[in-house]
Motif scaffolding. Structure first.
Motif, PDB file in Angstrom:
ATOM      1  N   LEU A   1      43.123  36.256  41.671  1.00 44.15           N
ATOM      2  CA  LEU A   1      44.312  35.550  42.153  1.00 44.15           C
ATOM      3  C   LEU A   1      45.386  35.483  41.078  1.00 44.15           C
ATOM      4  O   LEU A   1      46.575  35.671  41.358  1.00 44.15           O
ATOM      5  N   ASN A   2      44.960  35.190  39.843  1.00 41.20           N
ATOM      6  CA  ASN A   2      45.921  35.139  38.747  1.00 41.20           C
ATOM      7  C   ASN A   2      46.576  36.503  38.511  1.00 41.20           C
ATOM      8  O   ASN A   2      47.775  36.589  38.248  1.00 41.20           O
ATOM      9  N   GLU A   3      45.754  37.555  38.599  1.00 42.85           N
ATOM     10  CA  GLU A   3      46.310  38.894  38.429  1.00 42.85           C
ATOM     11  C   GLU A   3      47.298  39.220  39.544  1.00 42.85           C
ATOM     12  O   GLU A   3      48.358  39.810  39.304  1.00 42.85           O
ATOM     13  N   MET A   4      46.933  38.817  40.784  1.00 42.73           N
ATOM     14  CA  MET A   4      47.849  39.041  41.900  1.00 42.73           C
ATOM     15  C   MET A   4      49.144  38.260  41.699  1.00 42.73           C
ATOM     16  O   MET A   4      50.244  38.784  41.921  1.00 42.73           O
ATOM     17  N   ALA A   5      49.005  36.996  41.272  1.00 43.49           N
ATOM     18  CA  ALA A   5      50.189  36.167  41.047  1.00 43.49           C
ATOM     19  C   ALA A   5      51.050  36.759  39.938  1.00 43.49           C
ATOM     20  O   ALA A   5      52.279  36.811  40.037  1.00 43.49           O
ATOM     21  N   SER A   6      50.390  37.215  38.865  1.00 43.04           N
ATOM     22  CA  SER A   6      51.130  37.820  37.762  1.00 43.04           C
ATOM     23  C   SER A   6      51.860  39.073  38.220  1.00 43.04           C
ATOM     24  O   SER A   6      53.018  39.307  37.872  1.00 43.04           O
ATOM     25  N   GLY A   7      51.195  39.872  39.038  1.00 45.27           N
ATOM     26  CA  GLY A   7      51.833  41.074  39.567  1.00 45.27           C
ATOM     27  C   GLY A   7      53.017  40.743  40.458  1.00 45.27           C
ATOM     28  O   GLY A   7      54.052  41.403  40.421  1.00 45.27           O
ATOM     29  N   MET A   8      52.860  39.673  41.288  1.00 43.27           N
ATOM     30  CA  MET A   8      53.956  39.266  42.151  1.00 43.27           C
ATOM     31  C   MET A   8      55.152  38.800  41.334  1.00 43.27           C
ATOM     32  O   MET A   8      56.299  39.127  41.636  1.00 43.27           O
TER      33      MET A   8
END
Length: 253
Positions: A152-159
């Protein structure tokens, strides 16, 4: 040569199996649980065999104890009856049985102590294994949670990165929307300024006059007296007087 190839194949298989184990820790833990159950079952079988030996020693000890008691009684009886030879033979046999009984008791005590040690070792080992399995289960659950959080953190960072990178596009889109809105507002103003208001006012007056005429015809047909829409004489005089007063004393009509 073949040995090296065999080692290479084993290495690839080890890597492959290791990768599967990493992706499926629950399956590996289930296998270890099953292995633990099998080990406990095998241990209990050996423990049952040892317990049977203990029970056999107990039975033999009781038998020797009974035999010793009987021999002691017979020896005493023959000795009191004056049968010294028979009493002597019984006494020798009693010594042998007594010695065998003592050795059997020692074996029984050792076997009993060994049985208790094995039971304690089994209980401690099982308790330790179960505790480790429970800890592994909790760690696996925590690993799943941490992995999900990381994803989730990686997805948020990517977003965030993507949104931050699209700032130029959003700015261009804002300029385009503002430009089109200004153009539409300009067109509306031009259209509004192009309208002939005099013609519209004339048409509106004509519509009002036609409406009054229709209303007068309806009132005449129904015998209804309509009030005049023209201002009354008093209102005219009042209006005229007000006009004169506003003109000042030095102004003539």
């Amino acid at each position: 040569m073949f040995k090296r190839i065999g080692n290479l194949i084993k290495g690839f298989l080890g890597l492959f199996i290791g990768g599967i184990e990493k992706r499926n820790p629950e399956a590996l833990l289930d296998v270890e649980k099953e292995n633990l159950r099998k080990q406990i079952s095998e241990f209990n079988k050996g423990l049952a065999t040892h317990a049977a030996l203990v029970e056999k020693l107990i039975s033999q000890t009781k038998k020797l104890d009974k035999q010793e008691t009987e021999l002691r009684a017979k020896t005493t009886a023959n000795l009191k009856a004056g049968n010294r030879q028979a009493a002597g033979e019984l006494a020798m046999k009693l010594q042998t049985v007594d010695k065998e009984h003592d050795e059997m008791v020692k074996q029984l005590e050792g076997a009993e102590a060994r049985y208790k040690e094995l039971v304690r070792a089994r209980d401690v080992s099982v308790k330790t294994a179960k505790k480790k399995i429970e800890e592994l289960s909790r760690n696996i659950d925590d690993m799943k949670v941490q992995k999900a959080m990381a994803e989730l953190n990686e997805m948020a960072s990517g977003m965030v990165t993507e949104i931050g990178g699209s700032g130029d596009t959003l700015n261009r889109l804002e300029e385009m929307v503002e430009d089109e809105r200004n153009k539409a507002a300009g067109r509306a103003r031009v259209a509004r300024d192009s309208m002939d208001m005099d013609d519209i006012n004339i048409k509106a007056a004509e519509q009002d006059a036609l409406a009054e005429m229709a209303l007068a015809d309806f009132a005449a047909a129904e015998g209804i007296e309509l009030e005049s829409t023209e201002p009354k004489a008093s209102e005219k005089e009042s209006s005229t007087g007000t006009t004169k007063s506003t003109m000042g004393p030095g102004v003539s009509e």
